[in-house]
Design a protein around this motif. Structure first.
Motif, PDB file in Angstrom:
ATOM      1  N   ALA A   1       0.836  -1.199   0.000  1.00 33.40           N
ATOM      2  CA  ALA A   1       0.000   0.000   0.000  1.00 33.40           C
ATOM      3  C   ALA A   1       0.874   1.252   0.000  1.00 33.40           C
ATOM      4  N   THR A   2       0.444   2.263  -0.749  1.00 27.45           N
ATOM      5  CA  THR A   2       1.171   3.529  -0.778  1.00 27.45           C
ATOM      6  C   THR A   2       0.911   4.311   0.502  1.00 27.45           C
ATOM      7  N   GLU A   3      -0.332   4.281   0.959  1.00 26.01           N
ATOM      8  CA  GLU A   3      -0.710   4.913   2.226  1.00 26.01           C
ATOM      9  C   GLU A   3      -1.609   3.959   2.996  1.00 26.01           C
ATOM     10  N   GLY A   4      -1.631   4.104   4.317  1.00 25.74           N
ATOM     11  CA  GLY A   4      -2.437   3.236   5.148  1.00 25.74           C
ATOM     12  C   GLY A   4      -1.793   1.875   5.322  1.00 25.74           C
ATOM     13  N   SER A   5      -2.577   0.921   5.831  1.00 22.93           N
ATOM     14  CA  SER A   5      -2.028  -0.414   6.074  1.00 22.93           C
ATOM     15  C   SER A   5      -3.078  -1.479   5.802  1.00 22.93           C
ATOM     16  N   VAL A   6      -2.581  -2.657   5.407  1.00 27.14           N
ATOM     17  CA  VAL A   6      -3.430  -3.832   5.218  1.00 27.14           C
ATOM     18  C   VAL A   6      -3.045  -4.836   6.291  1.00 27.14           C
ATOM     19  N   ARG A   7      -4.034  -5.321   7.055  1.00 31.88           N
ATOM     20  CA  ARG A   7      -3.764  -6.277   8.120  1.00 31.88           C
ATOM     21  C   ARG A   7      -4.464  -7.606   7.813  1.00 31.88           C
ATOM     22  N   VAL A   8      -3.730  -8.687   8.030  1.00 31.32           N
ATOM     23  CA  VAL A   8      -4.295 -10.030   7.910  1.00 31.32           C
ATOM     24  C   VAL A   8      -4.123 -10.706   9.258  1.00 31.32           C
ATOM     25  N   GLY A   9      -5.222 -11.220   9.803  1.00 28.91           N
ATOM     26  CA  GLY A   9      -5.157 -11.815  11.135  1.00 28.91           C
ATOM     27  C   GLY A   9      -4.802 -10.789  12.194  1.00 28.91           C
ATOM     28  N   GLY A  10      -5.116  -9.513  11.952  1.00 29.21           N
ATOM     29  CA  GLY A  10      -4.844  -8.436  12.905  1.00 29.21           C
ATOM     30  C   GLY A  10      -3.410  -7.924  12.864  1.00 29.21           C
ATOM     31  N   ILE A  11      -2.578  -8.425  11.930  1.00 32.78           N
ATOM     32  CA  ILE A  11      -1.167  -8.032  11.849  1.00 32.78           C
ATOM     33  C   ILE A  11      -0.893  -7.413  10.482  1.00 32.78           C
ATOM     34  N   ASP A  12      -0.178  -6.321  10.480  1.00 37.05           N
ATOM     35  CA  ASP A  12       0.188  -5.650   9.225  1.00 37.05           C
ATOM     36  C   ASP A  12       0.936  -6.646   8.332  1.00 37.05           C
ATOM     37  N   VAL A  13       0.534  -6.716   7.068  1.00 31.89           N
ATOM     38  CA  VAL A  13       1.146  -7.690   6.155  1.00 31.89           C
ATOM     39  C   VAL A  13       2.647  -7.443   6.001  1.00 31.89           C
ATOM     40  N   ARG A  14       3.109  -6.232   6.257  1.00 32.91           N
ATOM     41  CA  ARG A  14       4.535  -5.932   6.124  1.00 32.91           C
ATOM     42  C   ARG A  14       5.355  -6.495   7.281  1.00 32.91           C
ATOM     43  N   GLU A  15       4.681  -7.024   8.299  1.00 32.39           N
ATOM     44  CA  GLU A  15       5.392  -7.643   9.422  1.00 32.39           C
ATOM     45  C   GLU A  15       5.557  -9.151   9.257  1.00 32.39           C
ATOM     46  N   TYR A  16       4.886  -9.717   8.254  1.00 27.24           N
ATOM     47  CA  TYR A  16       4.962 -11.160   8.033  1.00 27.24           C
ATOM     48  C   TYR A  16       6.176 -11.522   7.181  1.00 27.24           C
ATOM     49  N   ASP A  17       6.635 -12.767   7.341  1.00 30.46           N
ATOM     50  CA  ASP A  17       7.511 -13.360   6.346  1.00 30.46           C
ATOM     51  C   ASP A  17       6.686 -13.515   5.073  1.00 30.46           C
ATOM     52  N   VAL A  18       7.209 -13.056   3.956  1.00 28.29           N
ATOM     53  CA  VAL A  18       6.424 -12.998   2.724  1.00 28.29           C
ATOM     54  C   VAL A  18       5.921 -14.385   2.326  1.00 28.29           C
ATOM     55  N   GLU A  19       6.783 -15.386   2.400  1.00 29.53           N
ATOM     56  CA  GLU A  19       6.366 -16.735   2.005  1.00 29.53           C
ATOM     57  C   GLU A  19       5.303 -17.288   2.938  1.00 29.53           C
ATOM     58  N   ALA A  20       5.449 -17.023   4.248  1.00 34.71           N
ATOM     59  CA  ALA A  20       4.468 -17.519   5.225  1.00 34.71           C
ATOM     60  C   ALA A  20       3.100 -16.899   4.965  1.00 34.71           C
ATOM     61  N   LEU A  21       3.076 -15.612   4.647  1.00 29.40           N
ATOM     62  CA  LEU A  21       1.809 -14.931   4.352  1.00 29.40           C
ATOM     63  C   LEU A  21       1.167 -15.523   3.112  1.00 29.40           C
ATOM     64  N   ARG A  22       1.956 -15.688   2.056  1.00 29.62           N
ATOM     65  CA  ARG A  22       1.381 -16.157   0.785  1.00 29.62           C
ATOM     66  C   ARG A  22       0.976 -17.624   0.846  1.00 29.62           C
ATOM     67  N   GLU A  23       1.570 -18.379   1.757  1.00 26.47           N
ATOM     68  CA  GLU A  23       1.138 -19.765   1.940  1.00 26.47           C
ATOM     69  C   GLU A  23      -0.296 -19.839   2.440  1.00 26.47           C
ATOM     70  N   GLU A  24      -0.737 -18.798   3.130  1.00 27.12           N
ATOM     71  CA  GLU A  24      -2.087 -18.789   3.710  1.00 27.12           C
ATOM     72  C   GLU A  24      -3.091 -18.047   2.831  1.00 27.12           C
ATOM     73  N   VAL A  25      -2.622 -17.530   1.695  1.00 26.61           N
ATOM     74  CA  VAL A  25      -3.518 -16.819   0.774  1.00 26.61           C
ATOM     75  C   VAL A  25      -3.433 -17.495  -0.591  1.00 26.61           C
TER      76      VAL A  25
END
Length: 577
Positions: free
Chosen positions: A387-411
């Protein structure tokens, strides 16, 4: 740039060192041979040594010739081994780097340009490297050793060679500086040629159905002609290299013969020494010619090397943070005042101030006209873009805090133009889960209504899928892609217009199966048909990158004008006046 490229030599360092070593030994043998020839003539033929001297010196000469041949063969072997291995590692490093790219990185280079860099550019650098580890050392070694031996025999005659060096150097400099920009331009044109070729092959059915073969031929020929013109211009300038070399070589030979003959008459030079000086003249000028070839190859490969380093230096703008979270707690999704721009410019956002909160297990339908940024919205969830502005959260956590592979494994994402790879149906399905059993694959295929047509194939699940899935229909391809996504057992499933090629009955059956079989998975369904979204828990209506309306089917029919218009046009087959 050179330091970056050298990192790809790795296990081929030994071959890269052995080749120059054998080159130097080969040069030493070649430089010794003229001395032996002079001795053979002066002592054996013109002197008093007779046949004994001829046999003795001739034997040594033969050994040196065989040794020179052996060293040359070994130098060629190790040079080929080193350059081929270097090219292999370069392709490996570039391809692995590309795998780390985000979509924005790939958009920056284009697929056609990356393919050109992995093929044509690597081949150019490979040829240059082979020349460097062999000829680039051989030429200066030969030049130095031959000059030393020539000066030992006659300083006056050797000065002739020195006079030729600056003439050649200045000429080569002017040629190289004018050729490099042309080669740089040529390789960019190669990118365009690859792009046109790929586009034509991918869309060949459309080309033939619209009878546009002549147009495509003309487009291809125009770019090919540009490459021809540029290469011709470069080669015309490089052509001056050979006449310049020939002029210097024959001028030196004539001068050596002229002054050498006078010195023999005055008894200050022997016949054997003159013969050796003639040989050294050939070696010195030949080494200069080899150097000019090296400069030509380096000039050609320099543009390719710069393009390769661009790939290796490019850093993905989407990376996992330090101490990244590796577990996604749930499939809830929150958009907190999100704006997004592909160009990173805040004044050119395709999504603006999206504020949305989706609990886990909910089914969300997304509707909107072409260009309303429906796909852009869902691509922020698995962090294909940030996101250019604001934040996207998955499971209540900002997606930028996840390991990229771990996040994409669940999507899991299923796109309208999803891709099947060459291989069997089983191999394609196991992209979702490499350890899936036959029973698990059959189950998800039944959910996606793919099992029924798979079993009509003679080989069933072992049926071979051609590249791009060209031997299955669009609807069959979409159902296989849905099954592949379900095999991941994701916490979030995104269907981006992925049932557009199936009939309404199959579409309804797939949606019913998703509701019944994966109730805890959060589902985002982008569709053009209102009937595909009517039973969603929440429907979003997007317009020009903003949420125009939000609610259930019944609520939007009462409150949202765009939804009412789409629904009415699809139900009655006409747009209300």
């Amino acid at each position: 740039m050179i330091r970056k490229l050298m990192q790809s030599i790795r296990e081929y360092k030994l071959s890269s060192l052995l080749s120059p070593l054998f080159v130097v030994l080969e040069v030493v043998m070649e430089v010794v041979i003229p001395i032996l020839m002079a001795k053979l003539i002066d002592d054996g033929i013109d002197g008093d040594g007779g046949m004994d001297a001829i046999l003795h010196i001739g034997g040594i000469l033969l050994v040196c010739c065989v040794a020179s041949l052996l060293f040359g063969a070994l130098a060629g072997h190790f040079a080929a081994h080193a350059s081929a291995g270097f090219a292999k590692n370069l392709r490996h490093d570039m391809f692995y780097r590309v795998q780390t790219y985000s979509f924005s990185n790939i958009d920056k280079f284009s697929a056609a340009s990356i393919v050109t860099r992995l093929t044509t550019d690597v081949t150019n650098v490979q040829n240059a490297y082979q020349m460097l580890v062999r000829i680039a050392l051989r030429a200066p070694s030969m030049l130095i050793f031959a000059m030393v031996m020539a000066f030992r025999m006659s300083v006056r005659l050797s000065l002739i060679y020195l006079a030729a060096i600056p003439v050649l150097g200045i000429g080569l400099y002017f040629i190289m500086t004018r050729v490099h920009p042309i080669f740089k331009r040529v390789f960019k044109t190669y990118d365009k040629l690859n792009n046109v070729t790929q586009e034509n092959l991918h869309g060949i059915r459309v080309v033939k159905s619209f009878v546009r073969e002549e147009y495509e031929k003309e487009k291809f020929s125009k770019i090919s002609e540009n490459i021809y013109q540029d290469f011709s211009k470069a080669e015309k300038r490089l052509a001056f290299n050979m006449p310049l070399m020939q002029f210097c070589m024959y001028a030196c030979m004539i001068l050596v013969c002229w002054f050498g003959a006078r010195m023999i008459v005055s008894n200050t030079l022997t016949t054997g020494e003159l013969m050796s000086l003639m040989t050294y003249a050939t070696q010195i000028l030949g080494s200069l010619m080899m150097l000019s070839m090296v400069f030509v190859m380096i000039t050609m490969s320099r543009a390719s090397a710069e393009r390769i380093v661009e790939i290796l230096d490019e850093e993905s703008d989407i990376t996992s943070p330090a101490n990244a979270k590796t577990t996604v707690p749930s499939g809830s999704v929150d958009f907190d005042h999100v704006s997004f721009s592909y160009s990173k410019r805040k004044d050119k956002c395709c999504l603006t101030d999206i504020d949305l909160h989706i609990p886990a297990g909910m089914t969300v339908g997304i509707l909107g006209g072409t260009g309303s940024a429906k796909s852009s919205l869902v691509q922020l969830i698995p962090r294909l873009y940030d996101a250019t502005e604001g934040s996207v959260r998955v499971g209540g956590i900002d997606v930028r805090e996840y390991d990229v592979e771990a996040l994409r494994e669940e999507v899991a994402m299923v796109l309208q133009k999803n891709v099947l790879f060459s291989g069997t149906i089983k191999e394609n399905l196991r992209w979702g889960n490499p350890d899936a059993t036959d029973e698990e694959m059959a189950r998800v295929c039944r959910l996606a209504h793919a099992d029924e047509f798979i079993r009509t194939f003679p080989d069933g699940y072992d049926t071979y899928i051609e590249q791009g899935g060209s031997n299955v229909s669009g609807g069959q391809k979409q159902r296989l892609c849905i099954a592949r996504a379900l095999l991941k057992k994701p916490k979030i499933l995104i269907l981006d217009d992925s049932t557009s090629a199936v009939d309404t009955h199959t579409d309804a059956c797939i949606r019913q199966a998703l509701r019944d079989e994966i109730p805890d998975t959060t589902k985002f369904i982008i569709a053009q048909r209102v009937t595909s979204l009517m039973d969603a828990d929440l429907i979003l209506v997007l317009d020009e990158g903003k949420i125009h309306g939000m609610g259930t089917h019944e609520e939007l029919l009462r409150t949202d004008a765009i939804y009412q218009e789409i629904y009415t046009s699809q139900q009655k087959g006409s747009v209300p006046q």
